[in-house]
Scaffold this active site. Structure first.
Site, mmCIF file in Angstrom:
data_model
loop_
_atom_site.group_PDB
_atom_site.id
_atom_site.type_symbol
_atom_site.label_atom_id
_atom_site.label_comp_id
_atom_site.label_asym_id
_atom_site.label_seq_id
_atom_site.Cartn_x
_atom_site.Cartn_y
_atom_site.Cartn_z
ATOM 1 N N ASP A 200 28.037 65.315 77.192
ATOM 2 C CA ASP A 200 28.190 64.638 78.515
ATOM 3 C C ASP A 200 28.858 65.941 79.409
ATOM 4 O OD1 ASP A 200 30.528 64.301 76.970
ATOM 5 O OD2 ASP A 200 30.968 62.612 78.101
ATOM 6 N N ASP A 228 28.441 61.835 68.438
ATOM 7 C CA ASP A 228 29.270 60.731 69.046
ATOM 8 C C ASP A 228 27.990 59.645 69.754
ATOM 9 O OD1 ASP A 228 31.429 62.152 68.480
ATOM 10 O OD2 ASP A 228 32.349 62.102 70.373
ATOM 11 N N LYS A 271 40.946 48.807 42.696
ATOM 12 C CA LYS A 271 42.253 49.156 42.798
ATOM 13 C C LYS A 271 42.595 49.724 44.176
ATOM 14 C CE LYS A 271 42.816 53.693 40.381
ATOM 15 N NZ LYS A 271 42.793 54.151 39.239
ATOM 16 N N TYR A 272 41.586 50.473 44.893
ATOM 17 C CA TYR A 272 41.884 51.144 46.045
ATOM 18 C C TYR A 272 41.134 50.447 47.348
ATOM 19 C CZ TYR A 272 43.307 55.235 43.430
ATOM 20 O OH TYR A 272 44.060 55.979 42.506
ATOM 21 N N MET A 279 34.347 59.989 62.864
ATOM 22 C CA MET A 279 34.163 60.777 64.365
ATOM 23 C C MET A 279 33.739 59.756 65.347
ATOM 24 S SD MET A 279 33.752 64.577 64.385
ATOM 25 C CE MET A 279 34.918 65.669 64.142
ATOM 26 N N GLU A 360 37.401 57.074 65.225
ATOM 27 C CA GLU A 360 38.456 57.993 65.724
ATOM 28 C C GLU A 360 39.182 57.723 66.872
ATOM 29 O OE1 GLU A 360 37.980 62.118 65.804
ATOM 30 O OE2 GLU A 360 36.252 62.030 67.270
ATOM 31 N N TYR A 567 33.719 66.555 60.679
ATOM 32 C CA TYR A 567 33.057 67.791 60.542
ATOM 33 C C TYR A 567 31.796 68.172 59.350
ATOM 34 C CZ TYR A 567 37.218 68.342 63.434
ATOM 35 O OH TYR A 567 38.023 68.482 64.383
#
Ligand code: FBP
Length: 698
Positions: A200, A228, A271-272, A279, A360, A567
């Protein structure tokens, strides 16, 4: 010891099989380079023409009318092919041209194909046409650094990701000197047109350049790039002109492929909690697409949080005959509570794992943070303008920046309104963790944007989540549900009667597939106490080990892994959708240039539909501009397109939120989007967001 005879390194490296394997060009890359994207029908003709249309209406900002008089009245241009052109059209189409192209802003998959499409169209029209690529972004124009784009250079990058061919940069051509130098470069190269491939802000810059170079007869064309996905163009009546910027699909697919892998790992290892920041500086389009691609357990959508209304607070205020304005919008504290609720609900059905996707830019939508960001932007801009010095160079350390803010509170700038930075702001800011303060004070980019990618958003949120979960744990509201069958089998294996012990330990032994430890049991000690109190255990007796084992299984330990996806996706090789889209954008650029357009953005209409319905067009950039606050000043920019909460895509995600959270017994709902493939029947042909949003419209 038997010594093995080794091949000499020279022999090894010259072995044809090894040579092929370690070649810089992988088989996938070699195959990609040979792919020829299909062309929109108009580009299969001998030449093209532009037809202006009044079908699309735009609200034109007064400031844009004043600042961009030569291009503000541009209209949408439709590109059509001519198979049997008259001589004048043919002469115009085949005249010799020189065109410069530059990448601006962050990389986005497909950029190389914009160049390839432009190059092929230009050479096809006239082999003497020449294309120049400016190096390292807009700096290349200002400093006259460029390469001529040749066939071999284009061939080496066809269908490949990144912007490696000519690189990119974030410089803005925003001063009289930079404009003068850019003009000189374009004139020296005898350019007919300059093509700015950017987001933009870069397309905004392209419009200003188009205005500046108008009298020099140099055309400027923009190309909608950004992972984006926040360049989406509709006219004032909501008619779609550009459904999505290029690069979005690939980045979203790339994030989704990896997050899909984490979903599988998560419900294998159980377990996690994987916390995935993706982004998207402001808009949450990428997070939304990732949600649709992976069905992760929880996906935050910034625009949705901003829209949050705390009905309970409103109700309370209503009863008291007042209005609670703080009930509108999300606070960091409340957001952390929502995440805790998701975690504790899954834990209650035995799932102490999961995947959360956080855009983000989410902090932009949190009331108190947004206020602090805006205030700091103004403080920094004010310092730079008043002292003609750079805030960040003058105050290089966090401590020196904080000291400046403290001095503001002490009144060193009586001319500034105390509302800008006062003791309350300072207190709030000083309560934040140091890494977050540093993040919020980071240097803004050249366009004055806050650099969300540099802030550990996920850490800020997760720290609050962890703190609150400890409180919930103490209150017995965060506990892992024990599957009834498992409880029975463990006790029966040791010759114990589950129905004897169960009612003492669990709050819901009478019903429920997952058993929840009683709130009064917070340790082995209180567990034993519960049994002795019930008379089922003598004080001197030990708890059966099976009971201890079950209890320890019910105690949650929150283990998180944080990941940042950004990235990597920007550098991914483009999906077939992005390859085809960008190649046709390049072809569109040539048609716009050769037919004399300027101040227009190349686009493909009907992108949300099948390829056979894609239509190349030129969109006027100036009418898309609005005034926004940048670096403390109101500035004309192209309005960012945010996630529309009324869109099909968002409504579907919202409707399926509960299902994907899977806070109930049974399997998770994870969807595995698989790798980005290039060919093959199951290769997805466009973003899911686009497919959903098109439903019911055509
Ligand atoms: P563009 O708008 O230039 O395409 O860049 C978007 C983006 O990838 C954001 O998602 C991200 O916040 C930002 O770039 C990161 O910027 P940088 O490359 O300067 O770290």
């Amino acid at each position: 010891m038997v010594s093995k005879k080794q091949l000499s390194m020279e022999v090894l490296l010259n072995n044809p099989e090894i040579k092929q394997i370690i070649d810089r060009v992988s088989p996938e890359e070699a195959e990609r380079r040979t792919y020829s994207p299909p062309k929109c029908e108009a580009f299969t003709s001998r030449c093209t023409v532009l037809n202006e249309t009044d079908e699309y209406k735009f609200f034109k900002d007064l400031e844009a009318q004043e600042k961009l008089p030569h291009i503000i009245h541009n209209k949408v241009q439709l590109i059509s092919g001519m198979d049997e052109p008259d001589q004048a059209s043919l002469d115009r189409f085949t005249r010799e041209l020189r065109i410069g192209i530059v990448f601006s802003g962050g990389p986005a998959p497909g950029g190389h194909n914009v160049i390839a499409g432009l190059f092929d169209a230009a050479k096809n029209a006239n082999p003497k046409n020449r294309i120049f690529g400016f190096l390292l972004g807009p700096d290349g124009i200002v400093e006259s650094q460029f390469v001529e784009i040749t066939e071999s250079l284009v061939d080496a990058y066809r269908n490949l990701g990144g912007f490696s061919m000519i690189k990119t940069g974030r410089t803005k051509i925003d001063t009289a000197k930079k404009v003068r130098l850019s003009r000189e470069t374009c004139k020296k190269l005898k350019l007919k047109a300059l093509v700015v491939v950017g987001g933009d802000d870069s397309n905004t810059n392209a419009a200003f350049l188009a205005q500046e170079l108008y009298k020099d007869g140099i055309q400027v064309i923009g190309v909608p790039k950004t992972i984006d996905g926040d360049i989406q163009v509709q006219d004032s009546e909501g008619k779609n002109l550009c459904a999505m910027s290029f690069g979005f699909h690939t980045a979203a697919r790339s994030f989704a492929r990896n997050i899909g892998g984490l979903c599988i790992d998560s419900n294998s290892d159980v377990k996690y909690w994987h916390i995935c920041k993706v982004m998207g500086r402001v808009a949450s389009h990428l997070a939304l697409e990732v949600a649709l691609q992976t069905h992760a357990n929880m996906t935050l959508i910034g625009e949705d949080l901003a829209d949050y209304v705390d009905e309970a607070r409103l109700e309370k205020a209503r009863k008291e005959g007042t209005t609670d304005y703080t009930a509108y919008g999300m606070t960091l504290r409340h957001l952390s509570r929502l995440i805790c609720e998701a975690i504790t609900r899954r834990a209650a059905v035995g799932k102490n794992y999961g995947v959360i996707v956080i855009p983000e830019g989410v902090l932009e939508y949190i009331n108190e943070i947004q206020l602090i960001i805006t205030k700091l932007n103004t403080v920094i801009a004010d310092f730079n303008n008043t002292h003609d010095k750079d805030f960040h160079t003058t105050f290089p350390t966090l401590e020196s920046k904080l000291e400046y803010l403290r001095r503001l509170v002490r009144g060193i700038r009586p001319d500034l309104s105390p509302a800008l930075w006062n003791a309350h702001d300072d207190e709030l800011f000083n309560d934040m963790p140091e890494f977050f303060q540093k993040g919020l004070l980071l240097e803004r980019d050249s366009h004055g944007n806050f650099q969300f990618s540099q802030v550990e958003t996920d850490q800020v949120i997760m720290q609050m989540v962890k703190d609150y979960l400890s409180i919930l744990k103490e209150k017995g509201r965060y506990t892992i549900g024990i599957e009834r069958g498992y409880f029975r089998s463990i006790l029966e294996r040791d010759g114990l009667d589950p129905d004897f012990y169960g009612p003492v330990m669990f709050q819901n032994y009478g019903d429920g597939e997952y058993l929840l430890i009683k709130k009064s049991i917070m340790s082995m000690k209180t567990l034993k106490l519960e049994f002795t109190k019930s008379g089922k255990l003598e004080t001197e007796e030990e708890l059966p080990s099976a009971i201890e084992h079950i209890y320890s299984k019910s105690v949650p330990k929150l283990k998180t892994q944080t990941h940042f996806f950004g990235y990597d996706g920007r550098g991914s090789d483009p999906t077939r959708f992005d390859c085809d889209y960008t190649y046709n954008l390049g072809q569109t650029v040539f048609s716009l240039v050769v037919n004399g357009a300027t101040g227009q953005m190349a686009a493909i209409k009907n992108l949300e539909q099948d390829f056979s319905r894609w239509e190349p067009i030129g969109i006027p950039i100036a009418p898309l501009m609005r005034l926004e606050e940048r670096k403390g000043k109101m500035t004309l920019v192209i309005e960012k397109s945010l996630v529309d909460l009324e869109s099909n895509a968002f409504r579907v995600v919202k409707a399926l939120r509960e299902k994907w959270l899977a806070a109930s017994p049974g399997d998770d709902e994870y969807r595995s989007p698989g790798p980005i493939r290039f060919t093959g029947k199951s290769e997805e042909d466009r973003p899911i967001t686009l497919i959903l949003n098109a439903v019911g419209k055509y």
